[in-house]
Design an enzyme around this catalytic site. Structure first.
Site, short mmCIF file in Angstrom:
data_model
loop_
_atom_site.label_atom_id
_atom_site.label_comp_id
_atom_site.label_asym_id
_atom_site.label_seq_id
_atom_site.Cartn_x
_atom_site.Cartn_y
_atom_site.Cartn_z
N ASP A 130 0.90 -1.25 -0.06
CA ASP A 130 0.06 0.00 0.01
C ASP A 130 0.87 1.29 -0.08
O ASP A 130 0.74 2.13 -0.74
CB ASP A 130 -1.07 0.04 1.18
CG ASP A 130 -2.00 -0.96 1.09
OD1 ASP A 130 -2.67 -1.38 1.99
OD2 ASP A 130 -2.19 -1.42 -0.08
N ASP B 66 15.61 5.40 -1.52
CA ASP B 66 16.52 6.48 -1.05
C ASP B 66 15.91 7.39 0.18
O ASP B 66 16.58 7.74 1.00
CB ASP B 66 16.71 7.72 -2.25
CG ASP B 66 15.53 7.70 -3.33
OD1 ASP B 66 14.30 7.44 -2.79
OD2 ASP B 66 15.44 8.12 -4.31
N GLU C 124 20.62 15.43 0.34
CA GLU C 124 19.84 15.64 -0.91
C GLU C 124 18.45 15.47 -1.03
O GLU C 124 17.50 16.07 -1.90
CB GLU C 124 20.49 14.57 -1.92
CG GLU C 124 20.41 14.74 -3.33
CD GLU C 124 19.43 14.03 -4.41
OE1 GLU C 124 18.83 13.11 -3.66
OE2 GLU C 124 19.05 14.31 -5.18
N GLU C 125 18.16 14.72 0.08
CA GLU C 125 16.56 14.28 0.00
C GLU C 125 15.72 15.27 0.50
O GLU C 125 14.60 15.23 0.76
CB GLU C 125 16.41 13.04 0.99
CG GLU C 125 16.70 11.86 0.16
CD GLU C 125 15.76 11.44 -1.06
OE1 GLU C 125 14.77 11.46 -0.71
OE2 GLU C 125 15.96 11.10 -2.15
N ASP D 224 24.41 12.52 0.43
CA ASP D 224 23.51 12.00 -0.64
C ASP D 224 23.31 10.60 -0.01
O ASP D 224 24.10 9.85 -0.19
CB ASP D 224 24.01 12.39 -1.86
CG ASP D 224 22.98 11.81 -2.88
OD1 ASP D 224 21.97 11.32 -2.44
OD2 ASP D 224 23.43 11.89 -4.02
N LEU E 29 21.59 8.35 -1.00
CA LEU E 29 21.41 7.04 -2.14
C LEU E 29 21.83 7.59 -3.38
O LEU E 29 20.68 8.14 -4.06
CB LEU E 29 20.24 6.31 -2.06
CG LEU E 29 20.50 4.71 -2.41
CD1 LEU E 29 21.52 4.05 -1.44
CD2 LEU E 29 19.13 4.18 -2.31
N ASP E 30 22.90 7.97 -3.77
CA ASP E 30 23.32 8.55 -5.12
C ASP E 30 23.18 7.48 -6.01
O ASP E 30 23.48 6.35 -6.08
CB ASP E 30 24.65 9.08 -5.24
CG ASP E 30 25.18 9.47 -6.33
OD1 ASP E 30 24.53 10.48 -6.98
OD2 ASP E 30 26.33 8.88 -7.16
N GLU F 89 27.75 15.72 -3.64
CA GLU F 89 28.14 15.10 -4.49
C GLU F 89 29.40 15.38 -4.99
O GLU F 89 30.58 14.66 -4.78
CB GLU F 89 27.25 15.00 -5.89
CG GLU F 89 25.81 14.29 -5.63
CD GLU F 89 24.86 14.19 -6.68
OE1 GLU F 89 24.26 13.32 -6.86
OE2 GLU F 89 24.91 15.47 -7.41
#
Ligand code: FDP
Length: 335
Positions: A63, A69, A92-93, A114, A116-117, A280
């Site tokens: 659901d 990320d 980044e998020e 970051d 999860l690049d 990054e």
């Protein structure tokens, strides 16, 4: 038999070499490595997200499926918000600075990351990674961190690195002097020193750039890439994974050049490049430079550039010194 050195022992050893150290940075990095292990465990289950579900979902039928990320973001935040080492974070998020909750002490460092690049590669099982940068705060200790603490140039970092979740999970770290790599032993759940004192080759024969953008680069970048593709220039190989962490990691170990230049395309203008400076380009550039390479925007060192915005983009060229200098010669019309 080589000696086995865990990341914990390495961090304690590094701290011991600095009598003035309080242990704060060691504690911060130690907490971070725990978050990386948690993320590595989740990345390994990525293909099962919709099937078995992961923490944070409502039910097993998918659901609400939290994207990986986001999960990585939560792991880092939850591991780092209460340790007393940080005054704030940037990710980044998240659109804005992430404050440390009022109930926890504020520390003397800032963490930009970051989580999860390369996450657009997750669904096809390609390597992704976490990138991080640590600065010492500029504002008074004990208070909430501000933009002034976060928006600092790369050369002011006290540590930076990345974790690549690939065929094995590897942490690459520099605390300013040298670059060392640790591989996660999945059986004992510990990062072990596997690549001490990484040095980038002075020259390599691999170039890494999204050639789909060829038509949208500036003329000089086009001339450079055409030049290295000419057999008269030697036998270059093209490798582009499309996951910066994986492309730069390969460049670090094998040599060559990684580029993400400005692109000028009507519907997708990255006139300032695509990659983000703070979490990054700058930390990856720090690693490359500490390993003997060059990291530049094309106009100036990536590490000299002071971010004006959390999510500022920059053009990037990094890698082996001879390759990057050759690119700069083309970019500036000297060749
Ligand atoms: P992603 O969009 O998958 O997160 O900056 C993010 C990044 O990946 C880098 O890891 C990667 O090098 C680059 O974007 C890929 O961009 P292109 O698809 O435009 O080549």
């Amino acid at each position: 038999m080589p000696k086995v050195i865990s990341v914990q022992r390495y961090l304690i050893g590094t701290q011991a070499a600095h009598p003035e150290a309080t242990g704060d940075l060691t504690g911060l990095l130690w907490d971070l490595t725990l978050a990386f292990k948690q993320i590595a465990a989740k990345v390994r289950k990525a293909g099962l997200l919709d099937v078995i579900g992961l923490a944070g979902e409502e039910n097993e039928s998918g659901d609400v499926v939290t994207k990986l990320d986001r999960i990585a973001q939560d792991h880092i935040f939850r591991m780092m918000d209460h340790g007393g080492h940080l005054c704030c974070m940037a990710s980044e998020e998240e659109p804005d600075i992430i404050p440390i909750p009022a109930r926890y002490p504020k520390g003397k460092y800032v963490l930009s990351y970051d989580p999860l690049d390369g996450s657009s590669n997750i669904d096809v099982n390609v390597s992704v990674g976490t990138i991080f940068a640590i600065h010492r705060r500029k504002t008074a200790e004990g208070t909430d961190g501000t933009a002034e603490d976060v928006l600092q140039a790369g050369h002011d970092m006290v540590a930076a690195g990345y974790v690549i979740y690939g065929s094995s999970t590897m942490l690459v770290l520099s605390m300013g002097n040298q670059v060392d790599g640790f591989t996660l032993d999945p059986e004992v759940g510990e990062f072990l020193l596997s690549h001490p004192h990484i040095r980038i080759p002075r020259r390599g024969n691999i170039y890494s750039v999204n050639e789909g953008n060829h038509a949208w680069w500036d003329d000089n970048t086009r001339r450079y890439v055409d030049f290295i593709k000419d057999p008269a220039s030697g036998s270059y190989k093209s490798r582009y994974i499309g996951s910066m962490i994986a492309d730069v990691h390969r460049t670090l170990l094998y040599g060559g050049v990684f580029l993400y230049p400005r692109t000028f395309k009507d519907d997708k203008v990255h006139g300032e490049g695509k990659l983000r400076l703070l979490y990054e380009a700058s930390p990856m550039g720090y690693i490359v430079e500490k390993a003997g390479g060059i990291a530049t925007t094309g106009d100036e060192s990536l590490l000299d550039l002071e971010p004006t915005d959390l999510h500022q983009r920059v053009p990037v060229a990094m890698g082996s010194p001879e390759n990057v200098n050759e690119y700069l010669d083309f970019l500036h019309g000297r060749r």
